[in-house]
Design a protein around this motif. Structure first.
Motif, PDB file in Angstrom:
ATOM      1  N   LYS A   1     -21.698  36.280  36.414  1.00  0.00           N
ATOM      2  CA  LYS A   1     -20.513  37.084  36.714  1.00  0.00           C
ATOM      3  C   LYS A   1     -19.328  36.596  35.877  1.00  0.00           C
ATOM      4  CE  LYS A   1     -18.002  38.963  40.678  1.00  0.00           C
ATOM      5  NZ  LYS A   1     -17.543  40.035  39.802  1.00  0.00           N
ATOM      6  N   LYS A   2     -19.152  35.278  35.857  1.00  0.00           N
ATOM      7  CA  LYS A   2     -18.060  34.681  35.063  1.00  0.00           C
ATOM      8  C   LYS A   2     -18.235  35.028  33.579  1.00  0.00           C
ATOM      9  CE  LYS A   2     -16.144  30.297  33.530  1.00  0.00           C
ATOM     10  NZ  LYS A   2     -16.240  28.839  33.494  1.00  0.00           N
ATOM     11  N   LEU A   3     -19.478  34.973  33.109  1.00  0.00           N
ATOM     12  CA  LEU A   3     -19.778  35.276  31.707  1.00  0.00           C
ATOM     13  C   LEU A   3     -19.297  36.677  31.345  1.00  0.00           C
ATOM     14  CD1 LEU A   3     -21.317  34.629  29.020  1.00  0.00           C
ATOM     15  CD2 LEU A   3     -23.361  35.531  30.112  1.00  0.00           C
ATOM     16  N   PHE A   4     -19.585  37.660  32.214  1.00  0.00           N
ATOM     17  CA  PHE A   4     -19.227  39.046  31.910  1.00  0.00           C
ATOM     18  C   PHE A   4     -17.761  39.355  32.213  1.00  0.00           C
ATOM     19  CE2 PHE A   4     -23.650  39.417  31.307  1.00  0.00           C
ATOM     20  CZ  PHE A   4     -23.846  40.562  30.574  1.00  0.00           C
ATOM     21  N   ASP A   5     -17.170  38.684  33.227  1.00  0.00           N
ATOM     22  CA  ASP A   5     -15.787  38.977  33.611  1.00  0.00           C
ATOM     23  C   ASP A   5     -14.768  38.250  32.738  1.00  0.00           C
ATOM     24  OD1 ASP A   5     -16.826  40.556  35.535  1.00  0.00           O
ATOM     25  OD2 ASP A   5     -16.431  39.201  37.213  1.00  0.00           O
ATOM     26  N   GLU A   6     -15.068  36.979  32.378  1.00  0.00           N
ATOM     27  CA  GLU A   6     -14.079  36.163  31.666  1.00  0.00           C
ATOM     28  C   GLU A   6     -14.489  35.846  30.233  1.00  0.00           C
ATOM     29  OE1 GLU A   6     -13.273  32.636  34.019  1.00  0.00           O
ATOM     30  OE2 GLU A   6     -13.621  33.792  35.851  1.00  0.00           O
ATOM     31  N   ILE A   7     -15.669  35.252  30.070  1.00  0.00           N
ATOM     32  CA  ILE A   7     -16.060  34.738  28.754  1.00  0.00           C
ATOM     33  C   ILE A   7     -16.279  35.845  27.736  1.00  0.00           C
ATOM     34  CG2 ILE A   7     -17.708  33.290  27.517  1.00  0.00           C
ATOM     35  CD1 ILE A   7     -18.222  31.806  30.170  1.00  0.00           C
ATOM     36  N   GLY A   8     -17.006  36.904  28.114  1.00  0.00           N
ATOM     37  CA  GLY A   8     -17.264  38.021  27.196  1.00  0.00           C
ATOM     38  C   GLY A   8     -16.003  38.641  26.620  1.00  0.00           C
ATOM     39  N   PRO A   9     -15.077  39.084  27.509  1.00  0.00           N
ATOM     40  CA  PRO A   9     -13.832  39.690  27.011  1.00  0.00           C
ATOM     41  C   PRO A   9     -13.020  38.738  26.126  1.00  0.00           C
ATOM     42  CG  PRO A   9     -14.111  40.127  29.356  1.00  0.00           C
ATOM     43  CD  PRO A   9     -15.216  39.196  28.960  1.00  0.00           C
ATOM     44  N   LYS A  10     -13.066  37.438  26.449  1.00  0.00           N
ATOM     45  CA  LYS A  10     -12.303  36.440  25.685  1.00  0.00           C
ATOM     46  C   LYS A  10     -12.728  36.421  24.213  1.00  0.00           C
ATOM     47  CE  LYS A  10     -11.922  31.458  25.590  1.00  0.00           C
ATOM     48  NZ  LYS A  10     -12.454  30.241  26.202  1.00  0.00           N
ATOM     49  N   TYR A  11     -14.023  36.677  23.956  1.00  0.00           N
ATOM     50  CA  TYR A  11     -14.532  36.628  22.581  1.00  0.00           C
ATOM     51  C   TYR A  11     -14.730  38.018  21.973  1.00  0.00           C
ATOM     52  CZ  TYR A  11     -15.467  31.710  23.525  1.00  0.00           C
ATOM     53  OH  TYR A  11     -15.344  30.388  23.836  1.00  0.00           O
TER      54      TYR A  11
END
Length: 113
Positions: A74-84
């Motif tokens: 969930k964190k990967l798709f909500d925070e990390i993905g958009p960040k990159y």
């Protein structure tokens, strides 16, 4: 996997270890490990982040099938993905930190850039 290093384990143990390490890296932003392991983990973590950039259900499920914790996915798709979103690859960095005291294995920190 990049070079298919065996890391002294059977294939299922090796896969389990790498999954755990990728999950931990995405959860905490960095991990301290041997250089060899870091080099194996990097491309796998990059693939997960690339999946997260295509934020859709299919890629979410694909990531879930590899990552061992649901909240990390969930964190990967909500925070990390958009960040990159603007960055094409190169999401991880491997920093060597010298030999380990016990067996002088070359140690490194792998971190999300």
């Amino acid at each position: 996997m990049s070079h298919n290093r065996k890391l002294g384990r059977t294939s299922d143990q090796r896969r389990a270890m790498l999954r755990a390490m990728v999950t931990y890296l995405l959860e905490n932003g960095q991990i301290k490990t041997t250089v060899t392991r870091a080099k194996e983990v990097a491309p796998l973590a990059e693939k997960m982040i690339t999946l997260a950039k295509h934020s859709n259900l299919a890629s979410y499920r694909q990531a879930l099938s590899y990552i061992t914790k649901e909240d990390v996915a969930k964190k990967l798709f909500d925070e990390i993905g958009p960040k990159y979103a603007e960055r094409n690859g190169g999401y991880t960095r491997i920093v060597r930190i010298g030999p380990r005291r016990g067996d002088a294995a070359e140690m490194a920190i792998i971190q999300l850039v």
